[in-house]
Structure formats: C-alpha cells, structure tokens
Enzyme design. Sequence first.
Site, PDB file in Angstrom:
ATOM      1  CB  SER A 124      44.839  -0.728  56.069  1.00  0.00           C
ATOM      2  OG  SER A 124      45.039  -1.072  54.715  1.00  0.00           O
ATOM      3  CB  SER A 172      44.589   7.552  68.118  1.00  0.00           C
ATOM      4  OG  SER A 172      44.977   6.731  67.177  1.00  0.00           O
ATOM      5  CD  GLN A 193      36.550  -5.058  65.972  1.00  0.00           C
ATOM      6  OE1 GLN A 193      36.299  -5.256  64.476  1.00  0.00           O
ATOM      7  NE2 GLN A 193      37.902  -5.398  66.111  1.00  0.00           N
ATOM      8  CD  GLN A 206      32.394   0.770  61.005  1.00  0.00           C
ATOM      9  OE1 GLN A 206      31.048   1.028  60.695  1.00  0.00           O
ATOM     10  NE2 GLN A 206      33.164   0.343  60.022  1.00  0.00           N
ATOM     11  CG  HIS A 242      32.666  -3.937  55.501  1.00  0.00           C
ATOM     12  ND1 HIS A 242      32.010  -4.718  54.444  1.00  0.00           N
ATOM     13  CD2 HIS A 242      32.568  -4.940  56.511  1.00  0.00           C
ATOM     14  CE1 HIS A 242      31.847  -6.085  55.008  1.00  0.00           C
ATOM     15  NE2 HIS A 242      32.143  -5.852  56.090  1.00  0.00           N
ATOM     16  N   GLY A 267      44.351  -0.864  52.022  1.00  0.00           N
ATOM     17  CA  GLY A 267      44.545   0.337  51.913  1.00  0.00           C
ATOM     18  C   GLY A 267      45.792   0.714  51.104  1.00  0.00           C
ATOM     19  CD  GLU A 281      56.920 -24.043  44.693  1.00  0.00           C
ATOM     20  OE1 GLU A 281      56.199 -24.396  43.830  1.00  0.00           O
ATOM     21  OE2 GLU A 281      57.985 -24.852  45.022  1.00  0.00           O
TER      22      GLU A 281
END
Length: 331
Positions: free
Chosen positions: A26, A50, A83, A85, A107, A133, A230
């Site tokens: 993101s 990846s 988790q 990094q 972050h 993102g 709503e």
Amino acid sequence: MKLYYDKDADLTLLSGKTVAVLGYGSQGHAHALNMKESGVKVVVGLRKESSSWKKAESDGLQVLEIAEATKAADIVMILLPDQTQREVYLRDVLPNLEAGNTLAFAHGFNIHYNQIIPPENVDVFMIAPKSPGHLVRRVYTEGAGVPCLLAIYQDVSGKTKEIGLAYAKAIGGTRAGVIETTFKEETETDLFGEQAILCGGVSELIKAGFETLVEAGYKPEIAYFECMHELKLIVDLFYEGGLSRMYYSVSETAEYGGMTCGPKVVTEEAKKNMQSILKDVQDGTFARDFILENQAGQPVLNALRKQHDALQIEQVGKKLRGMMTWIKKGK
C-alpha cells in the site's frame, strides 16, 4: 505547532541520490511512484519470489533484491510489515548500510521498541503519511497531497530534517502540510488509535449494536444497515468537519439522541479501559505480545480471524453488499 509546506522543502537535496523503497504494498507503491514522478531516482527492494516484483517492473520501476537495493541506495525507506522488518533489516539491510546513508521509516514501531537499532553513523528519519497508500498515490496524481508526520531519530549529517522534508515533498506531503513529532509520539498514538478507536473500538461497537438488535427480534438485514452500512455516511461527515459538522448535518432527533445516549454507551469505564490500553502501548506490553505472537506463527490472530469471518454480521453483510453495485465499481 509548525507546519511545513512546499516552500519549506528543497527537492534538489535528493538530486544525485538513490532512494531504495523496500516493499511494494500500500505505502511502498505510492512512495516509489510519487518519487519517480517527482524526478527522484528510485529502486524497489523485494524478495525475488515476491508477487509484487512484476507489478513494480510493469509500473516502470527498477526492482532489485533487498540487499542489492540497500547497497545501491543513499536513502533506504523500510515499508515492510512491522513484524518482518527486524529479520529483513538484520539479514539484508544492516550489512549493506554505509556511513553517511540514511535509514527511513513510515511508522516508528521497530525503532521505538528497539527491534531495529541503527548504526551510529547513519541518519534516521520518519515520514508517516496520515492516510492509506492508495490515497497517497491518488491525491498526488490529482496534484494534491496528504498530511505527513516528520520525526528525526538520528542526525549525524546535520541535514536529516531537510532530507526528510525533501522526501515528504517528493511524495506530495508538503502540498498538504508536514507536522513534526517524535518516533515515540507517533508510535504510541498510532497504536492507541488503532486499538481503542479505529479498528478495535469501532468494530466492537458495531458488533454489539448489531447483536443487540438481532437478539431483540429485529431482522439481521435491518440491523446491518443501521449499525454497519450507514456508519460510512457519519464517518464522512466527521472527516469533512469534525463532530460539529456531523451534528449539524443530521436531524435534530439524531442530534438529541446521540448527545444524550452516547455517554451511556461509552462511559467513564470505557475511558478507563482506554487508559489501560494506552499504558500497555507505553510500557511495551503490547509490543512484546505482538512480537511473541509473530514468533509463534500468529496462533491467536489466526483464531480471531476465523471467529470474525464466522460472525453473523459478516455473513449478512456479504449478502447485502452483493446488492450494492456501486461498491463493486469502487473496487
């Protein structure tokens, strides 16, 4: 509070530098594409296997394995899940950092809770966009930006703040405004907001309201509309103009009912529970539990996911959303 805008940031500070964006989710795709279109040299770092590798290449970006991307870069922005990094940093990033490089985050979790301890010869900053993102990307392409937070953890060069502001400008943040904070403040307020309000608190409020109506004999479909569907209309009003805008826009019946009954639901006891949540964030209890949970293979999280997927409100909602063609178009 000082706000920084385009006039306060110098994009030429990134000239001749290579920025490695680790991750292409993101935030990763937004940072990389926005910087590329701002004229910054960008490489994307990914695992060879990846699923995002081909996507990043098709978007016109150079893709390298994480260790290679780090080695090629002057600035390394880590946009991987919290988790993962630490493991990636120790294996692929740290061995390839050089004195004078800059390590960047969106972050503060891993820095604040000492999961990543940078070498003393690199600058460290955080640029945290205050939106998902896809919005960072979309509003940039529309000529605007989303607000960002800036924090400096290590300033070896004496220019880390200026580099951070240049980075913010490259992704569009200075178009909207950048606010200074600290890794500690960003991390603790972000975790508290997610747990007590945005993800945890709101979800539990919706579930409790839905179950209250269904248990009282009302149709689940009607309960879903009132307690889940709503909510977006109300949140949009909050977003546009705060609590006052919402109360101005709804009927006086809703205004009176909301103001008199809301405190009966969210009581002082709820606030005490929020204070307990904040304490766990501040003293590291939550971080410890989250780290151990991931080391164990996420058994609690996986069990909770299954429980949530089986909730009646989720089954009813899935059926009703199938009737809403505008939601499908939005996807």
